[in-house]
Design a protein around this motif. Structure first.
Motif, PDB file in Angstrom:
ATOM      1  N   ILE A 180       0.823  -1.324  -0.075  1.00  0.00           N
ATOM      2  CA  ILE A 180       0.064   0.024   0.218  1.00  0.00           C
ATOM      3  C   ILE A 180       0.879   1.302  -0.021  1.00  0.00           C
ATOM      4  O   ILE A 180       1.435   1.713   1.135  1.00  0.00           O
ATOM      5  CB  ILE A 180      -0.758   0.135   1.160  1.00  0.00           C
ATOM      6  N   PRO A 181       1.134   1.994  -1.264  1.00  0.00           N
ATOM      7  CA  PRO A 181       1.842   3.243  -1.213  1.00  0.00           C
ATOM      8  C   PRO A 181       0.886   4.338  -1.204  1.00  0.00           C
ATOM      9  O   PRO A 181      -0.567   4.292  -1.735  1.00  0.00           O
ATOM     10  CB  PRO A 181       2.402   3.310  -2.542  1.00  0.00           C
ATOM     11  N   PHE A 182       1.090   5.273  -0.286  1.00  0.00           N
ATOM     12  CA  PHE A 182       0.145   6.390  -0.072  1.00  0.00           C
ATOM     13  C   PHE A 182       0.989   7.606   0.731  1.00  0.00           C
ATOM     14  O   PHE A 182       2.005   7.543   0.872  1.00  0.00           O
ATOM     15  CB  PHE A 182      -1.110   6.023   0.773  1.00  0.00           C
ATOM     16  N   THR A 183       0.370   8.512   1.089  1.00  0.00           N
ATOM     17  CA  THR A 183       0.731   9.801   1.767  1.00  0.00           C
ATOM     18  C   THR A 183      -0.105  10.073   2.955  1.00  0.00           C
ATOM     19  O   THR A 183      -1.280  10.216   2.950  1.00  0.00           O
ATOM     20  CB  THR A 183       1.161  10.908   0.994  1.00  0.00           C
ATOM     21  N   ASN A 184       0.695  10.203   4.225  1.00  0.00           N
ATOM     22  CA  ASN A 184      -0.056  10.708   5.418  1.00  0.00           C
ATOM     23  C   ASN A 184      -0.067  12.325   5.207  1.00  0.00           C
ATOM     24  O   ASN A 184       0.838  12.826   4.782  1.00  0.00           O
ATOM     25  CB  ASN A 184       0.564  10.425   6.495  1.00  0.00           C
ATOM     26  N   VAL A 206       2.072  17.369  10.173  1.00  0.00           N
ATOM     27  CA  VAL A 206       2.935  17.047   8.958  1.00  0.00           C
ATOM     28  C   VAL A 206       2.656  16.025   7.998  1.00  0.00           C
ATOM     29  O   VAL A 206       1.671  15.209   8.221  1.00  0.00           O
ATOM     30  CB  VAL A 206       4.422  16.673   9.888  1.00  0.00           C
ATOM     31  N   ARG A 207       3.447  16.079   6.763  1.00  0.00           N
ATOM     32  CA  ARG A 207       3.061  15.304   5.758  1.00  0.00           C
ATOM     33  C   ARG A 207       4.044  14.187   5.629  1.00  0.00           C
ATOM     34  O   ARG A 207       5.133  14.275   5.679  1.00  0.00           O
ATOM     35  CB  ARG A 207       3.178  15.830   4.325  1.00  0.00           C
ATOM     36  N   LEU A 208       3.652  12.812   5.600  1.00  0.00           N
ATOM     37  CA  LEU A 208       4.524  11.877   5.671  1.00  0.00           C
ATOM     38  C   LEU A 208       4.228  10.693   4.619  1.00  0.00           C
ATOM     39  O   LEU A 208       3.303   9.798   4.792  1.00  0.00           O
ATOM     40  CB  LEU A 208       4.586  11.090   6.968  1.00  0.00           C
ATOM     41  N   ALA A 221       8.876   5.117   5.816  1.00  0.00           N
ATOM     42  CA  ALA A 221       8.134   6.397   5.527  1.00  0.00           C
ATOM     43  C   ALA A 221       9.313   7.311   5.326  1.00  0.00           C
ATOM     44  O   ALA A 221      10.557   7.149   5.700  1.00  0.00           O
ATOM     45  CB  ALA A 221       7.425   6.573   6.994  1.00  0.00           C
ATOM     46  N   GLN A 222       8.742   8.365   4.901  1.00  0.00           N
ATOM     47  CA  GLN A 222       9.844   9.537   4.777  1.00  0.00           C
ATOM     48  C   GLN A 222      10.566  10.238   6.000  1.00  0.00           C
ATOM     49  O   GLN A 222      11.590  10.401   5.830  1.00  0.00           O
ATOM     50  CB  GLN A 222       9.248  10.602   3.739  1.00  0.00           C
ATOM     51  N   GLY A 223       9.807  10.557   7.010  1.00  0.00           N
ATOM     52  CA  GLY A 223      10.298  11.413   8.200  1.00  0.00           C
ATOM     53  C   GLY A 223      11.175  10.708   8.880  1.00  0.00           C
ATOM     54  O   GLY A 223      10.855   9.635   9.587  1.00  0.00           O
ATOM     55  N   LEU A 224      12.379  11.167   9.047  1.00  0.00           N
ATOM     56  CA  LEU A 224      13.327  10.416   9.969  1.00  0.00           C
ATOM     57  C   LEU A 224      12.802  10.585  11.517  1.00  0.00           C
ATOM     58  O   LEU A 224      12.998   9.483  12.300  1.00  0.00           O
ATOM     59  CB  LEU A 224      14.779  10.974   9.818  1.00  0.00           C
ATOM     60  N   ALA A 225      12.585  11.792  11.842  1.00  0.00           N
ATOM     61  CA  ALA A 225      12.281  11.735  13.488  1.00  0.00           C
ATOM     62  C   ALA A 225      10.902  10.930  13.605  1.00  0.00           C
ATOM     63  O   ALA A 225      10.796  10.380  14.635  1.00  0.00           O
ATOM     64  CB  ALA A 225      12.058  13.259  13.580  1.00  0.00           C
TER      65      ALA A 225
END
Length: 234
Positions: A46-50, A64-66, A90-94
């Motif tokens: 499942i690819p998508f964006t939060n 935030v957008r992830l 996911a993109q966000g390291l933190a």
């Protein structure tokens, strides 16, 4: 999760393969059982964006957008249809670090881009998590027909109308989170997948059969805090 979260899930592709239930049961914790549709278990990417990810109660503008992609299957416990995650990139390291340390989720840091153009989503992900097996996914996907409510389609309902997910924490405990949202609106979909090594990174061979695709523009979600599953009780 430490606190309940609010977020939106947007531009989702549900890429789904039928698999033998025994294959899933062999990879699941003993406390969970593979759920089946017409006798078949399912494996999904499942690819998508939060979007607007934030603690519950905070304004959307503080979220935030992830971008994210996950590998999952479908399980039951005590008759409750649920999702089990094998991995979440996911993109966000933190955010990834926090999810692993405090939320007990198998997140991996990845470089991800999702762009919309002429009604099509272009998604690219490359796992960059230290010490992890490499995983890449590159695809373009788009809706191909009229929208429908997921509960009107037996397979669509089986795959998406689930309001609990499970994960296995590093200490071997099973965690679960409940999610609240409206019913899904789905579209039949098509996809051009150029690269997918995420399944291999999670120990699966990419099935030879043609996947079933659904697309959704998305919906808003409230996720409860993470809870530890206790045998004989929840």
């Amino acid at each position: 999760m430490v606190v309940p979260l609010e977020m939106g899930w947007r531009h989702l592709l549900f890429e789904n393969w039928p698999v033998e239930p025994e294959l899933m049961d062999a990879r699941l914790p003993a406390s969970l059982s593979a759920d089946t549709h017409d006798g078949t278990a399912w494996l999904s990417v499942i690819p998508f964006t939060n979007v607007a990810v934030r603690p519950k109660g905070l304004p959307r503008r503080l979220g935030v957008r992830l971008p994210e992609i996950n590998v999952r299957t479908y399980v039951t416990r005590d008759g409750v249809p649920s999702v089990y995650f094998f991995s979440l990139d996911a993109q966000g390291l933190a955010s990834v670090t926090g999810a692993r340390l405090f939320h007990h989720l198998p997140y991996y840091y990845a470089r991800i881009a999702l762009e919309m153009s002429d009604g099509r989503a272009r998604f690219e992900s490359r796992r960059r998590h230290p010490g992890s097996r490499p995983g890449r996914y590159e695809a373009t996907y788009w809706p191909t027909g009229e929208p429908f409510d997921a509960p009107t389609d037996p397979l669509g309902e089986f795959l998406v109308e689930r309001y609990r997910f499970y994960t296995e924490a590093p200490d071997g405990s099973i965690r679960y989170t409940d999610v609240d949202h409206d019913t899904w609106t789905l579209y039949p979909a098509a996809a051009s997948v150029e690269t997918d090594t995420l399944l291999r990174a999670d120990g699966f061979a990419r099935p030879d059969t043609e996947p079933v695709y659904y697309y959704s523009p998305g919906l808003d979600v409230v996720a409860s805090r993470s809870k530890r599953l206790r045998e004989g009780a929840e």
